[in-house]
Design a protein around this motif. Structure first.
Motif, PDB file in Angstrom:
ATOM      1  N   ILE A  95      77.287  91.236  43.642  1.00  9.00           N
ATOM      2  CA  ILE A  95      76.128  90.380  43.889  1.00  9.00           C
ATOM      3  C   ILE A  95      76.507  88.931  43.608  1.00  9.00           C
ATOM      4  CG2 ILE A  95      74.280  92.081  43.568  1.00  9.00           C
ATOM      5  CD1 ILE A  95      73.842  90.886  40.823  1.00  9.00           C
ATOM      6  N   ILE A 152      67.815  95.778  43.477  1.00 12.93           N
ATOM      7  CA  ILE A 152      68.410  94.697  42.682  1.00 12.93           C
ATOM      8  C   ILE A 152      67.368  93.922  41.879  1.00 12.93           C
ATOM      9  CG2 ILE A 152      69.718  92.513  42.793  1.00 12.93           C
ATOM     10  CD1 ILE A 152      71.557  94.647  43.660  1.00 12.93           C
ATOM     11  N   PHE A 153      66.225  93.631  42.503  1.00 17.67           N
ATOM     12  CA  PHE A 153      65.351  92.631  41.886  1.00 17.67           C
ATOM     13  C   PHE A 153      64.177  93.171  41.082  1.00 17.67           C
ATOM     14  CE2 PHE A 153      67.557  89.955  44.919  1.00 17.67           C
ATOM     15  CZ  PHE A 153      67.784  88.831  44.153  1.00 17.67           C
ATOM     16  N   TYR A 156      65.025  94.749  37.493  1.00 11.99           N
ATOM     17  CA  TYR A 156      65.721  93.761  36.650  1.00 11.99           C
ATOM     18  C   TYR A 156      64.720  92.689  36.211  1.00 11.99           C
ATOM     19  CZ  TYR A 156      69.539  90.562  35.251  1.00 11.99           C
ATOM     20  OH  TYR A 156      70.398  89.749  34.556  1.00 11.99           O
ATOM     21  N   THR A 157      63.930  92.220  37.175  1.00  8.90           N
ATOM     22  CA  THR A 157      62.965  91.152  36.869  1.00  8.90           C
ATOM     23  C   THR A 157      61.877  91.664  35.922  1.00  8.90           C
ATOM     24  OG1 THR A 157      63.469  90.137  38.993  1.00  8.90           O
ATOM     25  CG2 THR A 157      61.407  89.462  37.947  1.00  8.90           C
ATOM     26  N   TRP A 161      61.676  89.544  32.657  1.00  8.51           N
ATOM     27  CA  TRP A 161      60.514  88.652  32.533  1.00  8.51           C
ATOM     28  C   TRP A 161      59.210  89.378  32.228  1.00  8.51           C
ATOM     29  CZ3 TRP A 161      61.823  83.638  32.497  1.00  8.51           C
ATOM     30  CH2 TRP A 161      63.010  83.264  33.133  1.00  8.51           C
ATOM     31  N   ARG A 175      67.732  81.967  42.527  1.00  7.86           N
ATOM     32  CA  ARG A 175      69.011  81.676  41.876  1.00  7.86           C
ATOM     33  C   ARG A 175      70.087  82.673  42.315  1.00  7.86           C
ATOM     34  NH1 ARG A 175      69.140  78.889  37.011  1.00  7.86           N
ATOM     35  NH2 ARG A 175      70.642  80.369  36.168  1.00  7.86           N
ATOM     36  N   TYR A 186      79.732  84.728  42.123  1.00  7.90           N
ATOM     37  CA  TYR A 186      78.325  84.621  41.742  1.00  7.90           C
ATOM     38  C   TYR A 186      77.760  83.262  42.140  1.00  7.90           C
ATOM     39  CZ  TYR A 186      74.256  86.161  39.063  1.00  7.90           C
ATOM     40  OH  TYR A 186      72.997  86.594  38.699  1.00  7.90           O
ATOM     41  N   ASN A 283      75.576  94.070  36.119  1.00  5.54           N
ATOM     42  CA  ASN A 283      74.118  94.140  35.964  1.00  5.54           C
ATOM     43  C   ASN A 283      73.646  95.582  36.138  1.00  5.54           C
ATOM     44  OD1 ASN A 283      74.266  91.398  35.833  1.00  5.54           O
ATOM     45  ND2 ASN A 283      72.968  90.972  37.603  1.00  5.54           N
ATOM     46  N   ARG A 292      72.207  93.470  31.450  1.00  2.00           N
ATOM     47  CA  ARG A 292      73.587  93.320  31.926  1.00  2.00           C
ATOM     48  C   ARG A 292      74.557  93.435  30.759  1.00  2.00           C
ATOM     49  NH1 ARG A 292      72.856  86.878  33.608  1.00  2.00           N
ATOM     50  NH2 ARG A 292      72.420  86.145  31.517  1.00  2.00           N
ATOM     51  N   TYR A 326      64.191  81.289  27.725  1.00  2.71           N
ATOM     52  CA  TYR A 326      63.761  80.881  29.073  1.00  2.71           C
ATOM     53  C   TYR A 326      62.282  80.505  29.069  1.00  2.71           C
ATOM     54  CZ  TYR A 326      67.767  83.843  30.537  1.00  2.71           C
ATOM     55  OH  TYR A 326      68.985  84.428  30.709  1.00  2.71           O
ATOM     56  N   TYR A 361      64.032  75.462  33.597  1.00  5.69           N
ATOM     57  CA  TYR A 361      65.156  76.409  33.636  1.00  5.69           C
ATOM     58  C   TYR A 361      66.389  75.631  34.092  1.00  5.69           C
ATOM     59  CZ  TYR A 361      66.950  81.190  34.745  1.00  5.69           C
ATOM     60  OH  TYR A 361      67.619  82.385  34.800  1.00  5.69           O
TER      61      TYR A 361
END
Ligand code: UDP
Length: 381
Positions: A95, A152-153, A156-157, A161, A175, A186, A283, A292, A326, A361
């Protein structure tokens, strides 16, 4: 005699201290709560002689030559291109999701079709945020977008978060865009490099000046206070300038409530084996509580029989207990931040700078560029 108080000794603070000391020939007092300089960029060699990034992996990358030239006064560099794999469906794939990932994830005929569709819709070597790709009306691209989003998202998100990607500012997931090309790195920036002797040595060099005094292990409020719109240093009214790089809500005693941050528990393990994984970072979007694993030997090569890995466990930030990493990007939090910002602007000798004070950020290069601009403003005032 102090002309400037700088609260914090991270990247923004170090740039401003260095510029003020060398370009304005003014005296700077840095007050830092931690027992070290460098903020979250701090690195150190552990007992196995492996350089670790204590507050998580920091990989310098930028397209900004001015930032590189500025920092190059204080360090030489090692070229380092960061590579990240994601573990999905029992496979490790590169990724940001790119054409190589597509060929790894799908059978060849499907991969070819998806590649062609992407090239019809987007320019070669361009970057497409996942939330953009999801708006595609082509059914194959929709399939691809849903796949990447799900694998992927989304999980993880949720871990990172506690939110869905679409509940946050799109800049966060942008990002790590889908990359329309074959670059497996990356980051795609022109400059991807690490300070030869680490970040801490770079900071030490920046702050090594007779005009700069450093107080570690000191909370700002132990020696300074803010009454109405005036600062006091050791009980005496301070007429110099205060540059504050800590949390803006903490400076004003949370008068408009706490600004939420996300924290991460960093868990390091040193293992009796030469190597642990194939890439610097792997990850795990869909398994485990950590997001990760980073293996530092890939970042700072060293010949040792051991290896050190870091697992990052995202967690809620509790003021006074955990480290705020963050800012959390929602409209509501931004509105609350704006209240603090407006209030701060009524204090003429206060400048807020950096990730915590500006609730942004920032990548490292953004932080340096921003601090250099703040310096120019201060100088020209
Ligand atoms: N992200 C994701 N899956 C990944 C990598 C990133 O969902 O495998 C999302 C996630 O929301 C993350 C954001 O993209 O917070 C930015 O990732 P980046 O690697 O830039 O985060 P950082 O290194 O700053 O923690």
């Amino acid at each position: 005699m102090v002309d400037y108080i700088i609260v914090g000794a991270g990247l923004s603070a170090a740039v401003l201290a260095e510029r003020i000391a060398t370009q304005l020939n003014k005296k700077v007092l840095i007050i830092e709560r931690r027992d070290h300089i460098g903020g979250n960029c701090y690195d150190e060699k552990n007992e196995s002689n492996i350089r670790i990034h204590t507050y998580g992996p920091h990989l310098f990358h930028t397209n900004n030559k001015e930032v590189v030239d500025y920092l190059s006064q204080f360090t030489t560099w090692e070229v380092y291109n960061h590579k990240v794999l994601a573990y999905i469906d029992g496979k490790e794939v590169a990724i940001p999701f790119n054409f190589n990932t597509i060929y790894d994830a799908f059978p060849p005929h499907l991969a070819k079709k998806l590649e062609e569709k992407l090239l019809e819709a987007y320019d070669y070597n361009s970057k497409v945020p996942i939330l953009e790709l999801k708006k595609s009306t082509d059914k194959d691209l929709q399939f691809l977008a849903d796949y990447i989003y799900e694998k992927i998202f989304v999980n993880y998100t949720a871990k990172q978060w506690g939110m869905k990607p679409e509940e946050m500012d799109g800049a966060v997931t942008a990002r790590v865009p889908v990359f329309i090309g074959r670059d497996d790195r990356y980051f795609n920036d022109t400059y991807q490099q690490l300070p030869t002797n680490g970040y801490t040595a770079l900071f030490r060099k920046m702050l090594d000046h007779p005009n700069i005094k450093l107080m570690l292990n000191t909370d700002f409020k132990e020696i300074c206070s803010l009454k109405e719109k005036d600062f006091y240093l050791f009980g005496q009214k301070f007429d110099g300038h205060v540059i504050y790089t800590g949390q803006i809500d903490e400076l004003f005693d949370y008068k408009f409530g706490e600004l939420p941050y996300r924290s991460v528990k960093m868990v390091f393990e040193t293992l009796s084996q030469e190597k642990y994984q194939e890439a610097a970072t792997v990850n795990y979007p869909n398994q485990y509580d950590f997001t990760r694993i980073t293996e530092f030997k890939h970042i700072h090569p060293v010949n040792t029989p051991n290896t050190t890995i870091l697992k990052e466990y995202p967690q809620a930030h509790i003021p006074g207990k955990t480290t705020p990493y963050y800012p959390i990007f929602t409209d509501e939090n931004q509105k609350n931040f704006d209240k603090y910002l407006k209030y701060s602007q009524e204090i003429p000798n206060l400048t807020l700078v950096g990730r915590l004070a500006e609730y942004k950020y920032f990548d490292m290069d953004d932080a340096v560029e921003n601090a250099l601009r703040v310096f120019q403003r201060l100088r020209d005032q």
